[in-house]
Every structure is written in C-alpha cells, then in structure tokens.
Write an enzyme that holds these catalytic residues in place. Structure first.
Site, PDB file in Angstrom:
ATOM      1  N   LYS A   1       6.939   1.534   8.850  1.00 27.34           N
ATOM      2  CA  LYS A   1       5.830   1.554   7.900  1.00 27.34           C
ATOM      3  C   LYS A   1       4.558   1.992   8.614  1.00 27.34           C
ATOM      4  CE  LYS A   1       5.058  -1.674   4.948  1.00 27.34           C
ATOM      5  NZ  LYS A   1       4.695  -0.632   3.987  1.00 27.34           N
TER       6      LYS A   1
ATOM      7  N   GLU B   1      -0.251  -5.099   6.179  1.00 28.75           N
ATOM      8  CA  GLU B   1       1.055  -5.178   5.500  1.00 28.75           C
ATOM      9  C   GLU B   1       1.985  -6.145   6.223  1.00 28.75           C
ATOM     10  OE1 GLU B   1       1.387  -0.735   3.513  1.00 28.75           O
ATOM     11  OE2 GLU B   1       2.024  -0.997   5.575  1.00 28.75           O
TER      12      GLU B   1
ATOM     13  N   ASP C   1       8.246   3.921   4.933  1.00 30.31           N
ATOM     14  CA  ASP C   1       8.406   5.337   5.281  1.00 30.31           C
ATOM     15  C   ASP C   1       9.856   5.646   5.623  1.00 30.31           C
ATOM     16  OD1 ASP C   1       5.590   6.134   5.119  1.00 30.31           O
ATOM     17  OD2 ASP C   1       5.363   4.632   6.676  1.00 30.31           O
TER      18      ASP C   1
ATOM     19  N   THR D   1       0.856  -1.200   0.000  1.00 34.86           N
ATOM     20  CA  THR D   1       0.000   0.000   0.000  1.00 34.86           C
ATOM     21  C   THR D   1       0.890   1.247   0.000  1.00 34.86           C
ATOM     22  OG1 THR D   1      -1.752  -1.162   1.162  1.00 34.86           O
ATOM     23  CG2 THR D   1      -1.756   1.225   1.366  1.00 34.86           C
TER      24      THR D   1
ATOM     25  N   LYS E   1      14.173   7.895   1.715  1.00 38.21           N
ATOM     26  CA  LYS E   1      13.641   7.112   2.848  1.00 38.21           C
ATOM     27  C   LYS E   1      14.755   6.456   3.672  1.00 38.21           C
ATOM     28  CE  LYS E   1       9.250   7.455   1.367  1.00 38.21           C
ATOM     29  NZ  LYS E   1       8.495   6.368   0.809  1.00 38.21           N
TER      30      LYS E   1
HETATM   31  C1  5RP Z   1       1.388   2.262   4.154  1.00 37.26           C
HETATM   32  C2  5RP Z   1       2.859   2.211   4.155  1.00 37.26           C
HETATM   33  C3  5RP Z   1       3.559   2.728   2.934  1.00 37.26           C
HETATM   34  O1  5RP Z   1       4.278   1.704   2.370  1.00 37.26           O
HETATM   35  C4  5RP Z   1       4.461   3.848   3.327  1.00 37.26           C
HETATM   36  O2  5RP Z   1       3.673   4.830   3.964  1.00 37.26           O
HETATM   37  C5  5RP Z   1       5.195   4.434   2.127  1.00 37.26           C
HETATM   38  O3  5RP Z   1       4.292   5.110   1.315  1.00 37.26           O
HETATM   39  P1  5RP Z   1       4.745   5.880   0.005  1.00 37.26           P
HETATM   40  O4  5RP Z   1       5.235   4.867  -0.954  1.00 37.26           O
HETATM   41  O5  5RP Z   1       3.487   6.586  -0.452  1.00 37.26           O
HETATM   42  O6  5RP Z   1       5.816   6.860   0.417  1.00 37.26           O
HETATM   43  O7  5RP Z   1       3.504   1.759   5.065  1.00 37.26           O
HETATM   44  O8  5RP Z   1       0.875   1.831   5.387  1.00 37.26           O
END
Ligand code: 5RP
Length: 241
Positions: free
Chosen positions: A100, A109, A90, A32, A127
């Site tokens: 995350k 997840e 994240d 996600t 990241k």
């Molecule tokens: C969702 C997550 C996502 O993988 C994380 O927030 C990274 O998101 P993005 O690819 O939009 O930066 O942990 O619950």
C-alpha cells in the site's frame, strides 16, 4: 451480449459488497484511494438514509470527502479502537499480504488498520499477484537525513538480493511529495520480494524510516472484484483486538 465492467465499475462493485458488512453503530476506518473513495461514497448514501456510524479517515483527502457526505467523523485519540477498516491496496497476494501507499497515505492507513478488529481490502482483480513487488514499494521517511536513510534502505535491499531504482516521490518537477505527516516517500522498484516479512522487519529497523507499504498480518479479508463478480479471500468474521 453483456458489456464488460470497467476497472472503475469493478472497484465500486467491491466497495458495494463490503457495505453489506457495515451495521448500525460501527466504528469504521476509512481508507484512501480511488477504490476506498467508492466505499466512502456508498457509505455516505447509507448515512443519508439513516445509518449511524463513526468514521476515522486515513488521510486529509478522505476526511474532506467523508465530511462532505455528512459522515460523522472521529479521531483515534477519541475513538482508539475500531470495528472495521475498509481500504484499497496496490497489490495483494494469496496470504493477504499487501503493498500500500501508492496514494501516499500508508502511515495513517497502517495505524488505523492496526486499531481495527478487522481490515477489509477492496480491490479489482488486477491487483492480485503471486509475488509482491511489481508495484514499487513506498517507504515513508523523515525529511531529516533522508539521503542517509536512502543509503540504508539500499543496503537492506542489497542484503536481500533486491535491486532497482529507489526514487524520491515528487509532486512537481522540483518539489518532493509530502505525506499528511510531512514526510518524504521513496518508491522502491525492487521487483519480486521473496521474503516480505524479513524486508518489512529490516526496513522498520532503519532510523529515519517512518513506515513502509508492506502490510502483513493486517488484512482479514480481501474483496476482489473481477468481470464475474466479487470474490472474498480470507475471513470476514475473523480478527480481534
Ligand atoms: C493509498 C493506498 C491505496 O489504497 C492504494 O494506492 C490503492 O489505490 P486505488 O484504490 O486508487 O488503486 O494505499 O495510500
């Protein structure tokens, strides 16, 4: 002169690089977030060309996207063991530890990643951190007794020398955000987390904590997209149920 890649183009490049490891008949966990969404989108294009895979989505958002692209979907009840999960993060460090849950899907997840032989993380280079914790750690809690649970989270943090605001995630000014499982999320801005394993263990032991965004020992490889291309950290062959 070459035009520098945008953050979004880097995310797509990481997703594209992972696609090379996807083959016919694979059972895939579908992550996600905006980076994982690039992977699902590219996977959809391959499915249209004839690739046959089964996907288990980690959120309702991803389920809708994958369904719209014609990717065959399953659940962990029907397909309890997966070959590969592809998801974003994240934050990550050199030991493949992740934070995350920024997108609110951390529980599913984590369950899907744990059911997978391998977890490939797709991320842009921003990241990558030396020490986890600049990104507030999401902690998913049951709605029952949430304020008491919050006090316990504070106590655990204090015991590890961690301070900083613990904020209930909101979806509107008066409306707490609810996860797909109907839980609240506390975003814990602790700053540098020097002992993520200990924090993970202690948070998990609090009654009322459903799960937390520290993913330790789950990612097997991270595809890091930077301005010079995609670098792979970890092992693309490792992992096993
Ligand atoms: C969702 C997550 C996502 O993988 C994380 O927030 C990274 O998101 P993005 O690819 O939009 O930066 O942990 O619950």
């Amino acid at each position: 002169m070459t035009t520098p890649l945008s953050a979004d183009a880097m995310k797509r490049a990481a997703a594209q690089a992972v696609l090379e490891f996807v083959s016919h008949g694979m059972r895939l966990g579908l992550g996600t977030g905006s980076t994982a969404a690039h992977f699902v989108d590219l996977l959809g294009a391959r499915v249209r060309e004839g690739l046959e895979v089964i996907g288990v989505p980690t959120s309702e958002r991803t389920r809708m996207q994958a369904e719209g692209l014609g990717i065959k979907l399953s659940t962990l009840d029907e397909t309890p063991e997966l070959d590969l999960t592809v998801d974003g993060a994240d934050e990550f460090d050199a030991s493949l530890r992740l934070i995350k849950g920024g997108g609110g899907a951390l529980l599913r997840e984590k369950i899907v990643a744990a059911a997978s032989k391998r977890m490939f993380v797709v991320a842009d280079a921003t990241k990558e951190v030396e020490t986890l914790g600049a990104f507030p750690l999401p902690v998913e809690v049951d709605r029952f007794g949430a304020r008491s649970t919050r006090l316990h989270i504070e106590g655990v943090a204090r015991g590890l020398g961690l301070e900083g605001p613990i904020m209930l995630r909101m979806s509107a000014p008066e409306t707490p955000y609810l996860t797909d499982g109907g839980h609240y999320i506390y975003d814990c801005a602790f700053g540098a987390i020097d002992a993520p394993e200990t924090l993970a263990e202690r948070l998990q032991a609090i009654p009322g904590v459903v799960d937390h965004g520290l993913f330790i020992g789950l990612a097997t490889a991270i595809f890091v997209a930077g301005r010079d291309g995609v670098r792979i950290v970890g092992d693309v062959t490792g992992g096993g149920l």
